[in-house]
Design an enzyme around this catalytic site. Structure first.
Site, short mmCIF file in Angstrom:
data_model
loop_
_atom_site.label_atom_id
_atom_site.label_comp_id
_atom_site.label_asym_id
_atom_site.label_seq_id
_atom_site.Cartn_x
_atom_site.Cartn_y
_atom_site.Cartn_z
N ASN A 49 0.85 -1.19 0.00
CA ASN A 49 0.00 0.00 0.00
C ASN A 49 0.89 1.24 0.00
OD1 ASN A 49 -1.82 2.17 1.50
ND2 ASN A 49 -3.15 0.59 0.69
N CYS A 57 1.49 -9.41 4.25
CA CYS A 57 2.33 -10.46 3.67
C CYS A 57 1.48 -11.56 3.01
CB CYS A 57 3.17 -11.14 4.75
SG CYS A 57 4.40 -10.09 5.51
N GLU A 59 1.68 -14.73 3.37
CA GLU A 59 1.27 -15.80 4.29
C GLU A 59 0.00 -15.43 5.03
OE1 GLU A 59 4.19 -14.35 3.95
OE2 GLU A 59 5.86 -15.68 4.43
N CYS A 88 8.03 -13.99 7.89
CA CYS A 88 8.38 -12.96 8.87
C CYS A 88 7.77 -13.29 10.24
CB CYS A 88 7.92 -11.59 8.39
SG CYS A 88 6.19 -11.22 8.75
N CYS A 91 3.90 -13.11 10.63
CA CYS A 91 3.21 -14.24 9.99
C CYS A 91 3.39 -15.52 10.80
CB CYS A 91 3.71 -14.42 8.56
SG CYS A 91 3.19 -13.07 7.49
#
Ligand code: THU
Length: 135
Positions: A49, A57, A59, A88, A91
């Site tokens: 964005n 993400c 995931e 990450c 996630c």
């Protein structure tokens, strides 16, 4: 664990999902594919964005799509990204909510190199729903 052909199919789904990534700011596209207990594969891609912090993400897109469709039990996750890196921290936490021991396949963008691990290895001593039981 997973049958080799199921693994290959899941990695392929993550590679294909990566093509839908919306990553004009980082140029770092990520694809994800979750295999549910019911045998469905639910995919995700990262969505960035202009207000950078609102990025989600790949995931988490996959997990939230799955849960919103009534799927909460997962057998494995595959991701596809440059360097075949690991999910990450945010996630990992979101995945832990639903599948603490989840097998994770980390593939490069072509799906050629695939590393395997588990969420338990990536997020030891995690905070989870059971930690709220004493309240
Ligand atoms: N990204 C993911 O989609 N998954 C990860 O596990 C790591 C990072 C995305 C977020 C952002 O759009 C881009 O990769 C660069 O951080």
């Amino acid at each position: 664990m997973l049958e080799p052909e199921v693994k290959a199919g899941l990695v392929h789904a993550a590679v294909e999902a990566r093509r839908a990534a919306y990553a004009p700011y980082s140029q770092f596209a990520v694809g994800a594919a979750l295999l549910t207990e019911s045998g469905a594969i639910i995919t995700g891609a990262n969505v960035e964005n202009a207000s950078y912090g609102l990025t989600v993400c790949a995931e988490r897109v996959a997990v939230f799509r799955a849960v919103a469709q009534g799927e909460r039990r997962f057998r494995a996750l595959a991701i596809s990204l440059t360097g075949a890196g690991a999910p990450c921290g945010a996630c990992r936490q979101v995945l832990h909510e639903f599948a603490p021991g989840l097998p994770i396949l980390m593939a490069d963008p072509e799906g050629g190199t695939v590393q395997e691990t588990t969420l338990a290895a990536l997020l030891p001593r995690a905070f989870g729903p059971e930690d709220l039981d004493s309240v």
